[in-house]
Design a protein around this motif. Structure first.
Motif, PDB file in Angstrom:
ATOM      1  N   ASN A  91       1.248  -9.163  11.858  1.00  0.00           N
ATOM      2  CA  ASN A  91       0.743  -8.836  10.524  1.00  0.00           C
ATOM      3  C   ASN A  91       1.000  -7.372  10.186  1.00  0.00           C
ATOM      4  OD1 ASN A  91      -1.021 -10.992  11.815  1.00  0.00           O
ATOM      5  ND2 ASN A  91      -1.521 -11.201   9.652  1.00  0.00           N
ATOM      6  N   ALA A 142      -6.487   1.394   7.861  1.00  0.00           N
ATOM      7  CA  ALA A 142      -5.212   1.023   7.243  1.00  0.00           C
ATOM      8  C   ALA A 142      -4.834  -0.413   7.617  1.00  0.00           C
ATOM      9  CB  ALA A 142      -4.121   2.000   7.685  1.00  0.00           C
ATOM     10  N   CYS A 168      -6.931  -2.737   5.625  1.00  0.00           N
ATOM     11  CA  CYS A 168      -6.493  -2.797   4.224  1.00  0.00           C
ATOM     12  C   CYS A 168      -5.258  -3.699   4.103  1.00  0.00           C
ATOM     13  CB  CYS A 168      -6.186  -1.378   3.751  1.00  0.00           C
ATOM     14  SG  CYS A 168      -5.570  -1.307   2.084  1.00  0.00           S
ATOM     15  N   VAL A 201      -4.253  -6.064   6.136  1.00  0.00           N
ATOM     16  CA  VAL A 201      -4.550  -7.463   6.473  1.00  0.00           C
ATOM     17  C   VAL A 201      -5.281  -8.159   5.319  1.00  0.00           C
ATOM     18  CG1 VAL A 201      -5.968  -8.902   8.004  1.00  0.00           C
ATOM     19  CG2 VAL A 201      -4.531  -7.113   8.971  1.00  0.00           C
ATOM     20  N   ASN A 202      -6.144  -7.406   4.653  1.00  0.00           N
ATOM     21  CA  ASN A 202      -6.994  -8.041   3.632  1.00  0.00           C
ATOM     22  C   ASN A 202      -6.424  -8.017   2.224  1.00  0.00           C
ATOM     23  OD1 ASN A 202      -8.886  -8.737   5.483  1.00  0.00           O
ATOM     24  ND2 ASN A 202     -10.104  -6.903   5.204  1.00  0.00           N
ATOM     25  N   ASP A 203      -5.451  -7.151   1.986  1.00  0.00           N
ATOM     26  CA  ASP A 203      -4.955  -7.022   0.620  1.00  0.00           C
ATOM     27  C   ASP A 203      -3.504  -7.490   0.561  1.00  0.00           C
ATOM     28  OD1 ASP A 203      -4.031  -6.192  -1.878  1.00  0.00           O
ATOM     29  OD2 ASP A 203      -5.510  -4.566  -1.944  1.00  0.00           O
ATOM     30  N   GLU A 204      -3.348  -8.641  -0.027  1.00  0.00           N
ATOM     31  CA  GLU A 204      -2.021  -9.256  -0.073  1.00  0.00           C
ATOM     32  C   GLU A 204      -1.016  -8.369  -0.802  1.00  0.00           C
ATOM     33  OE1 GLU A 204      -2.244 -13.175  -1.666  1.00  0.00           O
ATOM     34  OE2 GLU A 204      -0.078 -13.432  -1.573  1.00  0.00           O
ATOM     35  N   ALA A 205      -1.499  -7.701  -1.861  1.00  0.00           N
ATOM     36  CA  ALA A 205      -0.593  -6.865  -2.647  1.00  0.00           C
ATOM     37  C   ALA A 205      -0.099  -5.675  -1.827  1.00  0.00           C
ATOM     38  CB  ALA A 205      -1.307  -6.382  -3.906  1.00  0.00           C
ATOM     39  N   VAL A 206      -0.999  -5.108  -1.035  1.00  0.00           N
ATOM     40  CA  VAL A 206      -0.611  -3.981  -0.173  1.00  0.00           C
ATOM     41  C   VAL A 206       0.392  -4.461   0.874  1.00  0.00           C
ATOM     42  CG1 VAL A 206      -1.459  -2.399   1.600  1.00  0.00           C
ATOM     43  CG2 VAL A 206      -2.742  -2.683  -0.513  1.00  0.00           C
ATOM     44  N   ARG A 207       0.081  -5.601   1.447  1.00  0.00           N
ATOM     45  CA  ARG A 207       0.960  -6.171   2.483  1.00  0.00           C
ATOM     46  C   ARG A 207       2.360  -6.397   1.913  1.00  0.00           C
ATOM     47  NH1 ARG A 207      -2.646  -9.986   3.799  1.00  0.00           N
ATOM     48  NH2 ARG A 207      -1.546 -11.768   2.951  1.00  0.00           N
ATOM     49  N   GLN A 212       4.400 -12.943   7.532  1.00  0.00           N
ATOM     50  CA  GLN A 212       3.100 -12.308   7.629  1.00  0.00           C
ATOM     51  C   GLN A 212       2.025 -13.379   7.508  1.00  0.00           C
ATOM     52  OE1 GLN A 212       3.461  -9.581   4.431  1.00  0.00           O
ATOM     53  NE2 GLN A 212       5.359  -8.834   5.292  1.00  0.00           N
ATOM     54  N   ILE A 240      -8.116 -12.184   5.181  1.00  0.00           N
ATOM     55  CA  ILE A 240      -9.058 -12.399   4.095  1.00  0.00           C
ATOM     56  C   ILE A 240      -8.281 -12.270   2.801  1.00  0.00           C
ATOM     57  CG2 ILE A 240     -11.157 -11.469   3.046  1.00  0.00           C
ATOM     58  CD1 ILE A 240     -11.696 -10.319   5.924  1.00  0.00           C
ATOM     59  N   SER A 246      -6.956 -11.274  -0.822  1.00  0.00           N
ATOM     60  CA  SER A 246      -6.954  -9.934  -1.390  1.00  0.00           C
ATOM     61  C   SER A 246      -8.143  -9.735  -2.315  1.00  0.00           C
ATOM     62  CB  SER A 246      -5.677  -9.721  -2.172  1.00  0.00           C
ATOM     63  OG  SER A 246      -5.629 -10.637  -3.218  1.00  0.00           O
ATOM     64  N   THR A 263      -1.868  -2.612  -6.156  1.00  0.00           N
ATOM     65  CA  THR A 263      -0.861  -3.071  -7.107  1.00  0.00           C
ATOM     66  C   THR A 263      -1.073  -4.546  -7.359  1.00  0.00           C
ATOM     67  OG1 THR A 263       0.646  -3.712  -5.378  1.00  0.00           O
ATOM     68  CG2 THR A 263       0.885  -1.472  -6.202  1.00  0.00           C
ATOM     69  N   LYS A 286       0.006  -8.488  -7.536  1.00  0.00           N
ATOM     70  CA  LYS A 286       0.729  -9.254  -6.531  1.00  0.00           C
ATOM     71  C   LYS A 286       2.120  -9.639  -6.997  1.00  0.00           C
ATOM     72  CE  LYS A 286      -3.603 -11.046  -4.990  1.00  0.00           C
ATOM     73  NZ  LYS A 286      -4.452 -12.204  -5.008  1.00  0.00           N
ATOM     74  N   LEU A 324       4.707   0.115  -4.698  1.00  0.00           N
ATOM     75  CA  LEU A 324       3.405   0.536  -4.182  1.00  0.00           C
ATOM     76  C   LEU A 324       3.382   2.058  -4.067  1.00  0.00           C
ATOM     77  CD1 LEU A 324       0.821  -0.759  -2.795  1.00  0.00           C
ATOM     78  CD2 LEU A 324       1.986  -0.300  -0.659  1.00  0.00           C
ATOM     79  N   ILE A 331      -7.546   4.223   1.365  1.00  0.00           N
ATOM     80  CA  ILE A 331      -7.951   3.864   2.734  1.00  0.00           C
ATOM     81  C   ILE A 331      -8.941   4.894   3.281  1.00  0.00           C
ATOM     82  CG2 ILE A 331      -7.122   3.623   5.107  1.00  0.00           C
ATOM     83  CD1 ILE A 331      -4.529   2.433   3.849  1.00  0.00           C
TER      84      ILE A 331
END
Lengths: 362, 426
Positions: free
Chosen positions: A263, A318, A321, A323-329, B19, B27, B29, B35, B37, B44, B53
């Motif tokens: 991940n 970090a 963040c 792992v939990n935020d799809e947009a960040v990922r 991923q 979890i 988002s 940003t 999706k 970003l 963060i």
């Protein structure tokens, strides 16, 4: 057609030096040059010649010696000083000896010699230097290498091969189990900051997500058993035995599987000349959290979260963040992939490399 | 995951499915996403992400600090273990003395001997084991020293935990205040005013405390009377487990428990009351009731009592006190809370308000209902302390006149206090 000898004291199959050396060889052979690899010792399964044959191969002024420098080696320095041909030092960087003090006198001395010889190396007249990274080039510049002779070309890698092989399905099955996988790739060595990596993972595991796993892919070296034991003890002290995986050195297929099931890629290394695993992670669209030490900023750029200091809480935050935020990922994966496409594809590295070869051989 | 993804992950960027998906442990988002999706959105902003963060980590650390502030070492089992050790030492001590009497079980056929032989053998026995006796006494004495030392350490540990907890609260409150955005331009004197307010509040509290002490001295009654009154509860108490007295006051109940060899800890917010109890060598802590109960482990206490504290508490606090009591009681443990009985008209309309810190009278049926709602079982109301000035009606025959007198006696001279008694389900 030019005769090119590529020299490295020790040629291993599949490590960063080995990949760079064989990558250079292949690129040069494509252009029709006659290329031979020379080494003092090797485990590489392809064709390699003993160091004693260098002098008989590179006899003409138009021949080219590329000396891949990552450790002290008297014979290499001697050849560089004495050969009549054109000479290039490919500077991969040398780990500062202090990382090994108290762990291995053999490594400490080798690194000391490597650093000392680097000084001598930069004083040999008529040498051109190709550095893996801007960080390496700056080191050489600080030692007095003139800008005209100081160039940067990223090391060759085997990412194309990683992408083309089929991932190890067994690894994928084992680690696609709903647990958040945090990945680090690199040999188990003190400069790689595995202690800090465990600290950060411990904070994440304890404070954010117990359902998480740290996978540390990399060969361990029995000559630094003290360090290996320290890492194992730390894992025990944190009671992370069931959440930390150390598969050792792995095949390309397994490596790909680890990248695919991860991940986050987390790097807390304290000394990197370039750091190929960062490029691998970028090419796999894996979000990166890294400590911005030494050569890391030059390789990662703004394509990942790069902390200026090792702060376990920030690393854990970090990861949480990402792992939990799809947009960040998604955003970080995209930035990494774009940087890889822009700077580090094999084609681009080959193009830069051959341009430099042309300049030297012109 | 498809075969195509396995062999050429970079070809299908949109999928990014190497991923973990939300279904595989991540979890979904949150609304805080930096940003959108949509992959076509702008790149970003990593710097902004890092700032976000940092903020999230700071918040997380704060909530963790609160969590850490709540951690405590449960000393109750340690105290119980020390009591057990003391009992064992007592047993050991009785056996360690020199034998002066021939054991009964050896004094029967066929080994019943003459007194002379018995005395000789006892002497020989004592001579042979003289050194051993000295060793035994030394070991017992040193273990007693050790227990005493451990008790002191436990007491200090408890005090430190409570002190740490309350100071942690102060620090966290201060941090909360600091972290609030301050418009210093508009309110330059706010912090100074806050300090002054706090000081004034402290002084008012001190005055109130002094007044309350004087009031207690005037209206509470003699120590010996209270002692006698409370003895009615003794049969309900399990002598083998710890008792906690919330709002222990001058320590009459603690005294009764000690006299009956029941281990007890008193809690009171008043420094003067605590001092009084300490002078009487009671184990007592000056702290808030709920803060203290928060330090106790589940199922760790045999008895919880609170005499005349319910009427001082806001109703939501009372619910918490009942809930915490139920939590800390061991199965079968008993809770006893005594309070003025408003069914007595004089109490409900007048005497209750002699104490200005009383909030409002608590009808017994409501309190019993609350106890049952919280989860106590076998609850009962025990009416206590009827006013002695009842109108005699023994010589009256049954009829309306007697009924009126009975009702009058009940409402004006009936129980002035009552206790709610409840148990934790075994």
């Amino acid at each position: 057609m030019t005769k090119v000898g590529i020299l490295t004291p020790c040629l291993m199959e599949g490590d960063a030096v080995g990949n760079d050396v064989t990558g250079m060889r292949d690129a040069l052979r494509h252009l029709g040059h006659e290329v031979r690899l020379f080494a003092e010792s090797w485990t590489y399964s392809g064709e390699v010649h003993g160091i004693e044959q260098v002098r008989s191969f590179l006899t003409q002024p138009q021949d080219l010696l590329i000396y891949h420098y990552s450790t002290g080696y008297d014979e290499g320095l001697k050849l560089l000083q004495e050969l009549p041909c054109r000479r290039v030092v490919k500077y991969h960087n040398v780990t500062p000896p202090q990382f090994y003090v108290g762990i291995s006198s053999e490594y400490t001395n080798a690194c000391k010699e490597g650093r000392a010889q680097l000084n001598a190396l930069t004083r040999v007249p008529g040498i051109t230097y190709w550095s893996d990274s801007t960080f390496n080039a700056e080191e050489l510049s600080n030692l007095g290498v003139s800008p005209n002779a100081n160039h940067v070309v990223p090391p060759f890698h085997y990412i194309d091969e990683i992408q083309n092989v089929e991932a190890d399905l067994e690894v994928i099955d084992r680690y696609s189990d709903g647990v958040v996988n945090i990945l680090m790739v690199g040999r188990i060595a003190p400069n790689k900051g595995y202690g800090s990596l465990l600290d950060a993972f411990h904070v994440y595991h304890r404070n954010y997500n117990h359902n998480s796993r740290l996978i540390m892919v990399g060969k361990s070296d029995p000559r630094i058993e003290k360090y290996n034991q320290t890492i194992k003890r730390q894992i025990q002290q944190y009671s992370l035995e069931s959440s930390v995986v150390m598969p050792g050195g792995v095949s390309l297929e397994a490596l790909k599987a680890y990248y695919l099931t991860a991940n986050v890629f987390m790097l807390t290394s304290e000394h990197e000349g370039f750091c190929v695993p960062l490029v691998e992670a970028m090419s796999m669209k894996l979000p990166i959290v890294a400590y911005g030490s030494t050569g890391v900023p030059g390789t990662l750029g703004k394509a990942g979260i790069r902390w200026p200091a090792i702060d376990s809480a920030l690393f854990a935050g970090a990861v949480n963040c990402i792992v939990n935020d799809e947009a960040v990922r998604f955003g970080l994966g995209k930035l990494g992939w774009e940087r890889y496409q822009e700077k580090f594809t094999r084609r681009q590295i080959e193009k830069q490399f051959l341009t430099l070869v042309q300049e030297v051989t012109a | 995951m498809s075969e195509q993804n396995l062999t050429s992950p970079t070809l299908d960027f949109e999928s990014a499915d190497h991923q973990a998906s939300p279904e595989t442990g991540s979890i979904p988002s949150s609304a805080q996403s930096t940003t959108a999706k949509n992959p076509t959105s702008k790149p970003l902003d990593v710097d902004a992400l890092m700032e976000r963060i940092k903020l999230e980590v700071a918040q997380h650390q704060r909530s963790n600090r609160r969590f850490l502030g709540g951690n405590r070492i449960n000393t109750t089992p340690l105290g119980v273990a020390l009591s057990r050790m003391e009992m064992l030492l007592n047993t050991a001590e009785t056996r360690a003395y020199q034998r002066t009497k021939w054991p009964d079980k050896l004094d029967r056929f066929p080994i019943n001997l003459s007194d002379r032989i018995k005395n000789t053998m006892l002497k020989m026995f004592n001579i042979i084991f003289k050194d051993q006796q000295e060793v035994n006494f030394s070991v017992i004495a040193s273990l007693r020293e050790s227990i005493s030392l451990n008790r002191q350490l436990l007491s200090q540990l408890e005090s430190l935990q409570l002190q740490m907890r309350s100071e942690m609260e102060i620090v966290l409150t201060a941090l909360d205040e600091l972290e609030q955005p301050q418009d210093l331009g508009d309110r330059p004197v706010v912090p100074i005013q806050a300090v002054a307010d706090r000081q004034a509040k402290k002084e008012r509290s001190q005055q109130l405390n002094e007044f309350y002490m004087a009031l207690e001295d005037r209206f509470r009654g003699e120590r010996s009377d209270i002692y006698d009154r409370l003895s009615v509860y003794l049969p309900l108490i399990d002598s083998g487990s710890l008792a906690i007295d919330l709002g222990c006051g001058r320590g009459e109940w603690l005294s009764l428990l000690r006299d009956n060899h029941i281990q007890a800890i008193g809690i009171d917010a008043s420094p003067r009351m605590v001092k009084t109890c300490e002078n009487l060598k009671f184990k007592v802590l000056q702290t808030d009731i709920l803060a203290y109960m928060g330090t106790l482990a589940n199922d760790s206490v045999g008895t919880v009592t609170g005499f005349h504290i319910m009427e001082h508490l806001p109703f939501d606090t009372l619910i918490q006190v009942f809930s915490e009591t139920l939590r800390v009681l061991r199965p079968g443990g008993v809770a006893i809370f005594e309070t003025p009985n408003p069914e007595n008209v004089l109490v409900g309309s007048c005497n209750f308000y002699i104490d200005p810190t009383h909030r409002n009278p608590l009808p017994s049926n409501m309190v019993q209902f609350l106890a049952m709602e919280v989860g106590f079982v076998n609850t009962k109301i025990q009416y206590l302390h009827p006013n002695p000035g009842q109108i005699a009606n023994d010589d009256l025959t049954e009829g309306p006149g007697k009924q009126v007198i009975d009702r009058f006696n009940h409402f004006f001279y009936g129980a002035q206090d009552y206790a709610i008694i409840g148990y934790k389900q075994k």
